[in-house]
Design a protein around this motif. Sequence first.
Motif, mmCIF file in Angstrom:
data_model
loop_
_atom_site.group_PDB
_atom_site.id
_atom_site.type_symbol
_atom_site.label_atom_id
_atom_site.label_comp_id
_atom_site.label_asym_id
_atom_site.label_seq_id
_atom_site.Cartn_x
_atom_site.Cartn_y
_atom_site.Cartn_z
ATOM 1 N N ALA A 53 3.713 -0.176 17.402
ATOM 2 C CA ALA A 53 2.515 0.729 16.592
ATOM 3 C C ALA A 53 3.546 1.397 16.396
ATOM 4 C CB ALA A 53 1.616 0.517 17.107
ATOM 5 N N THR A 54 3.862 2.104 17.323
ATOM 6 C CA THR A 54 4.417 3.437 17.577
ATOM 7 C C THR A 54 5.714 3.692 17.022
ATOM 8 O OG1 THR A 54 5.779 3.040 19.376
ATOM 9 C CG2 THR A 54 3.187 3.876 20.159
ATOM 10 N N GLY A 55 6.739 2.658 16.499
ATOM 11 C CA GLY A 55 7.857 2.799 15.667
ATOM 12 C C GLY A 55 8.321 2.682 16.326
ATOM 13 N N ILE A 83 0.343 -4.745 12.681
ATOM 14 C CA ILE A 83 1.130 -3.837 13.220
ATOM 15 C C ILE A 83 2.037 -3.845 12.858
ATOM 16 C CG2 ILE A 83 1.542 -2.480 15.304
ATOM 17 C CD1 ILE A 83 -0.652 -2.931 16.356
ATOM 18 N N ALA A 84 2.674 -5.376 13.017
ATOM 19 C CA ALA A 84 4.292 -5.493 12.486
ATOM 20 C C ALA A 84 4.286 -5.114 10.915
ATOM 21 C CB ALA A 84 4.418 -6.947 12.966
ATOM 22 N N GLY A 85 3.242 -5.151 9.932
ATOM 23 C CA GLY A 85 4.046 -5.456 8.847
ATOM 24 C C GLY A 85 4.235 -4.004 8.398
ATOM 25 N N GLY A 144 1.512 -1.341 0.094
ATOM 26 C CA GLY A 144 1.107 -2.592 0.985
ATOM 27 C C GLY A 144 1.862 -2.697 2.303
ATOM 28 N N CYS A 145 0.721 -3.151 3.670
ATOM 29 C CA CYS A 145 1.627 -2.899 4.278
ATOM 30 C C CYS A 145 2.274 -4.677 4.868
ATOM 31 C CB CYS A 145 0.733 -2.064 5.512
ATOM 32 S SG CYS A 145 -0.661 -4.247 5.509
ATOM 33 N N GLY A 146 2.468 -5.097 4.204
ATOM 34 C CA GLY A 146 2.832 -6.703 4.543
ATOM 35 C C GLY A 146 1.800 -7.120 5.454
ATOM 36 N N CYS A 147 0.314 -6.015 5.670
ATOM 37 C CA CYS A 147 -0.075 -8.113 6.559
ATOM 38 C C CYS A 147 -1.147 -8.848 5.265
ATOM 39 C CB CYS A 147 -1.273 -6.873 7.202
ATOM 40 S SG CYS A 147 -2.428 -6.114 5.897
ATOM 41 N N GLY A 148 -0.599 -8.498 4.038
ATOM 42 C CA GLY A 148 -1.912 -9.579 3.124
ATOM 43 C C GLY A 148 -2.597 -8.521 2.739
ATOM 44 N N CYS A 149 -3.102 -7.260 2.597
ATOM 45 C CA CYS A 149 -4.235 -6.868 2.451
ATOM 46 C C CYS A 149 -4.040 -6.007 1.232
ATOM 47 C CB CYS A 149 -4.808 -5.390 3.523
ATOM 48 S SG CYS A 149 -3.430 -4.138 3.241
ATOM 49 N N GLY A 150 -2.990 -6.311 0.930
ATOM 50 C CA GLY A 150 -3.181 -5.601 -1.540
ATOM 51 C C GLY A 150 -2.963 -3.866 -1.315
#
Length: 153
Positions: A53-55, A83-85, A144-150
């Motif tokens: 999460a800290t990158g 976090i991964a996304g 988008g972040c890749g988590c599927g949230c759009g």
Amino acid sequence: MTETPQSSCGSNEPKRIIFPCAGQANVGQLTNLAAIQLTEEGYGSISCVALLATGTENLVANAMKADEVVILDGCPMLCAKKIAGAQGVAAGQHLILTELGIAKGPSKSYTNDDIENVVAACWKGEGRVQSTAKPAKKTGGKDGCGCGCGGTC
């Protein structure tokens, strides 16, 4: 001086990195315990989702180079996957423990059978994602972040 021959055992095994959510509820604790056991069994290597999460560049780079990223989320909040996304890391296998029939509850409310069920599900390939296209790194929710949230998280 005689050189020690290199063993090829496991050389054809995919290199997996395992990110457990390690949340406070029982299902979060189970993700951590299962990831430890999977590491001990040679399925992959556990890594810290909080550090991801800290990158941290090295960890993100290692996750991107892995043959498969395994994400273990305890519940439908999908913290580890989000976090991964956000770091552009896509899951090759994603398990949600509540979808395996484990009820979310207090942090010590689990059995050894629960751990074994999660470990077995990983080895069976449950939660394997068909397409592992890399999500874009989060840019303020616009792309988008890749988590599927759009793009809404």
